[in-house]
Design a protein around this motif. Structure first.
Motif, PDB file in Angstrom:
ATOM      1  N   VAL A  59       0.877  -1.162   0.000  1.00  0.00           N
ATOM      2  CA  VAL A  59       0.000   0.000   0.000  1.00  0.00           C
ATOM      3  C   VAL A  59       0.918   1.217   0.000  1.00  0.00           C
ATOM      4  CG1 VAL A  59      -1.753   1.300   1.280  1.00  0.00           C
ATOM      5  CG2 VAL A  59      -1.817  -1.208   1.281  1.00  0.00           C
ATOM      6  N   PHE A  60       0.610   2.189  -0.823  1.00  0.00           N
ATOM      7  CA  PHE A  60       1.363   3.437  -0.839  1.00  0.00           C
ATOM      8  C   PHE A  60       0.579   4.507  -0.082  1.00  0.00           C
ATOM      9  CE2 PHE A  60       2.955   1.432  -4.755  1.00  0.00           C
ATOM     10  CZ  PHE A  60       4.312   1.634  -4.636  1.00  0.00           C
ATOM     11  N   ILE A  61       1.285   5.278   0.718  1.00  0.00           N
ATOM     12  CA  ILE A  61       0.711   6.495   1.294  1.00  0.00           C
ATOM     13  C   ILE A  61       1.590   7.633   0.808  1.00  0.00           C
ATOM     14  CG2 ILE A  61       0.197   7.827   3.373  1.00  0.00           C
ATOM     15  CD1 ILE A  61      -0.382   5.223   4.831  1.00  0.00           C
ATOM     16  N   THR A  62       0.957   8.629   0.215  1.00  0.00           N
ATOM     17  CA  THR A  62       1.697   9.763  -0.318  1.00  0.00           C
ATOM     18  C   THR A  62       1.433  10.999   0.527  1.00  0.00           C
ATOM     19  OG1 THR A  62      -0.131  10.148  -1.847  1.00  0.00           O
ATOM     20  CG2 THR A  62       1.771   8.915  -2.686  1.00  0.00           C
ATOM     21  N   ILE A  63       2.486  11.754   0.757  1.00  0.00           N
ATOM     22  CA  ILE A  63       2.376  12.969   1.564  1.00  0.00           C
ATOM     23  C   ILE A  63       2.953  14.119   0.763  1.00  0.00           C
ATOM     24  CG2 ILE A  63       3.008  14.102   3.721  1.00  0.00           C
ATOM     25  CD1 ILE A  63       3.553  11.294   4.876  1.00  0.00           C
ATOM     26  N   ALA A  64       2.080  15.011   0.345  1.00  0.00           N
ATOM     27  CA  ALA A  64       2.516  16.199  -0.380  1.00  0.00           C
ATOM     28  C   ALA A  64       1.445  17.259  -0.226  1.00  0.00           C
ATOM     29  CB  ALA A  64       2.756  15.895  -1.853  1.00  0.00           C
ATOM     30  N   GLY A  65       1.864  18.453   0.019  1.00  0.00           N
ATOM     31  CA  GLY A  65       0.920  19.556   0.151  1.00  0.00           C
ATOM     32  C   GLY A  65       0.930  20.414  -1.096  1.00  0.00           C
ATOM     33  N   TYR A  88      -2.158  19.334   6.335  1.00  0.00           N
ATOM     34  CA  TYR A  88      -2.986  20.529   6.267  1.00  0.00           C
ATOM     35  C   TYR A  88      -2.151  21.764   6.578  1.00  0.00           C
ATOM     36  CZ  TYR A  88      -6.571  23.978   7.052  1.00  0.00           C
ATOM     37  OH  TYR A  88      -7.319  25.118   6.972  1.00  0.00           O
ATOM     38  N   SER A  89      -2.439  22.825   5.862  1.00  0.00           N
ATOM     39  CA  SER A  89      -1.755  24.092   6.089  1.00  0.00           C
ATOM     40  C   SER A  89      -2.775  25.220   6.089  1.00  0.00           C
ATOM     41  CB  SER A  89      -0.724  24.333   4.977  1.00  0.00           C
ATOM     42  OG  SER A  89      -0.252  25.659   5.034  1.00  0.00           O
ATOM     43  N   ASP A  90      -2.676  26.095   7.080  1.00  0.00           N
ATOM     44  CA  ASP A  90      -3.539  27.287   7.111  1.00  0.00           C
ATOM     45  C   ASP A  90      -3.111  28.315   6.078  1.00  0.00           C
ATOM     46  OD1 ASP A  90      -5.220  26.482   9.199  1.00  0.00           O
ATOM     47  OD2 ASP A  90      -3.768  27.125  10.715  1.00  0.00           O
ATOM     48  N   ASP A  96      -5.374  24.289  -0.673  1.00  0.00           N
ATOM     49  CA  ASP A  96      -4.355  23.421  -1.253  1.00  0.00           C
ATOM     50  C   ASP A  96      -4.797  21.950  -1.249  1.00  0.00           C
ATOM     51  OD1 ASP A  96      -4.092  23.729   1.554  1.00  0.00           O
ATOM     52  OD2 ASP A  96      -2.046  22.982   1.513  1.00  0.00           O
ATOM     53  N   LEU A  97      -5.810  21.620  -0.454  1.00  0.00           N
ATOM     54  CA  LEU A  97      -6.317  20.245  -0.433  1.00  0.00           C
ATOM     55  C   LEU A  97      -7.017  19.875  -1.739  1.00  0.00           C
ATOM     56  CD1 LEU A  97      -7.737  19.999   3.190  1.00  0.00           C
ATOM     57  CD2 LEU A  97      -5.569  19.116   2.324  1.00  0.00           C
ATOM     58  N   PHE A  98      -7.468  20.872  -2.496  1.00  0.00           N
ATOM     59  CA  PHE A  98      -8.148  20.571  -3.754  1.00  0.00           C
ATOM     60  C   PHE A  98      -7.268  19.731  -4.680  1.00  0.00           C
ATOM     61  CE2 PHE A  98     -10.709  24.733  -3.272  1.00  0.00           C
ATOM     62  CZ  PHE A  98     -11.612  24.100  -2.439  1.00  0.00           C
ATOM     63  N   SER A  99      -5.957  19.956  -4.635  1.00  0.00           N
ATOM     64  CA  SER A  99      -5.077  19.199  -5.523  1.00  0.00           C
ATOM     65  C   SER A  99      -4.979  17.729  -5.113  1.00  0.00           C
ATOM     66  CB  SER A  99      -3.681  19.829  -5.577  1.00  0.00           C
ATOM     67  OG  SER A  99      -3.022  19.708  -4.333  1.00  0.00           O
ATOM     68  N   SER A 100      -5.463  17.400  -3.924  1.00  0.00           N
ATOM     69  CA  SER A 100      -5.486  16.002  -3.486  1.00  0.00           C
ATOM     70  C   SER A 100      -6.824  15.332  -3.752  1.00  0.00           C
ATOM     71  CB  SER A 100      -5.185  15.910  -1.983  1.00  0.00           C
ATOM     72  OG  SER A 100      -3.899  16.366  -1.704  1.00  0.00           O
ATOM     73  N   VAL A 101      -7.893  16.099  -3.729  1.00  0.00           N
ATOM     74  CA  VAL A 101      -9.221  15.480  -3.850  1.00  0.00           C
ATOM     75  C   VAL A 101      -9.807  15.550  -5.259  1.00  0.00           C
ATOM     76  CG1 VAL A 101      -9.787  15.779  -1.419  1.00  0.00           C
ATOM     77  CG2 VAL A 101     -10.427  17.562  -3.037  1.00  0.00           C
ATOM     78  N   ARG A 102      -9.277  16.403  -6.102  1.00  0.00           N
ATOM     79  CA  ARG A 102      -9.783  16.513  -7.477  1.00  0.00           C
ATOM     80  C   ARG A 102      -8.783  15.852  -8.415  1.00  0.00           C
ATOM     81  NH1 ARG A 102     -14.031  19.719  -8.995  1.00  0.00           N
ATOM     82  NH2 ARG A 102     -12.938  19.826 -10.965  1.00  0.00           N
TER      83      ARG A 102
END
Length: 161
Positions: A59-65, A88-90, A96-102
């Motif tokens: 399983v891969f978990i990716t971490i990028a903001g 998450y970043s304020d 910036d989360l849009f690039s992860s969910v779309r």
């Protein structure tokens, strides 16, 4: 499925987030492999890491903001499950989360914002074919329920006192 999760970070700045995930994975006796490879800056290295580890059915978990190309890139290159866990970043008010969910069609990394829950999701995927991990998840969930019940009991006792 292998009892291994490969955590790919976009940069060294993501190490604390990755360590939080790894700690939870270790509690389920799942090996966590931490790597750094930006899909933007070193795409060939990133591709090669994905191809190297997918042979083990991980399983891969990716971490990028910010502009999270890493999660979509990883998912598009492998048959293995990919979980995006962007920190998450304020700074950008959460946009910036849009690039992860779309994601484009045919690219489907799961997005889980909590490091603990990303690890739990990975463990549940592994538990589909590993009874030992499944038993640890059931125990983990029971512990969480017991903690909640205890907290409610204490609240009720304090209200009545």
């Amino acid at each position: 499925m292998n009892k291994k999760v490969v955590i790919i970070m976009g940069s060294k700045a993501d190490l604390d987030w990755a360590n939080q995930i790894a700690t939870v994975l270790n509690s389920f006796e799942i090996e966590a492999v931490l790597r750094i490879a930006s899909a933007h800056k070193v795409p060939l290295k990133c591709y090669n890491l994905i191809k190297e580890y997918e042979k083990e059915n991980v399983v891969f978990i990716t971490i990028a903001g910010m502009s999270n190309a890493l999660s979509g890139f990883t998912d598009a290159q492998t048959h293995c499950p990919v979980i995006a866990c962007p920190p998450y970043s304020d700074k950008f008010g959460g946009t910036d989360l849009f690039s992860s969910v779309r994601m484009p069609s045919g690219v489907a990394p799961l997005t889980v914002l909590s490091p603990e829950n990303a690890a739990l999701a990975a463990a549940k995927i592994i538990a589909l074919s590993n009874e030992d991990v499944r038993a640890m998840i059931v125990a983990y969930q029971n512990k969480k329920r017991t903690e909640l019940e205890k907290a409610d009991d204490e609240l009720q006792k304090n209200r009545l006192a």
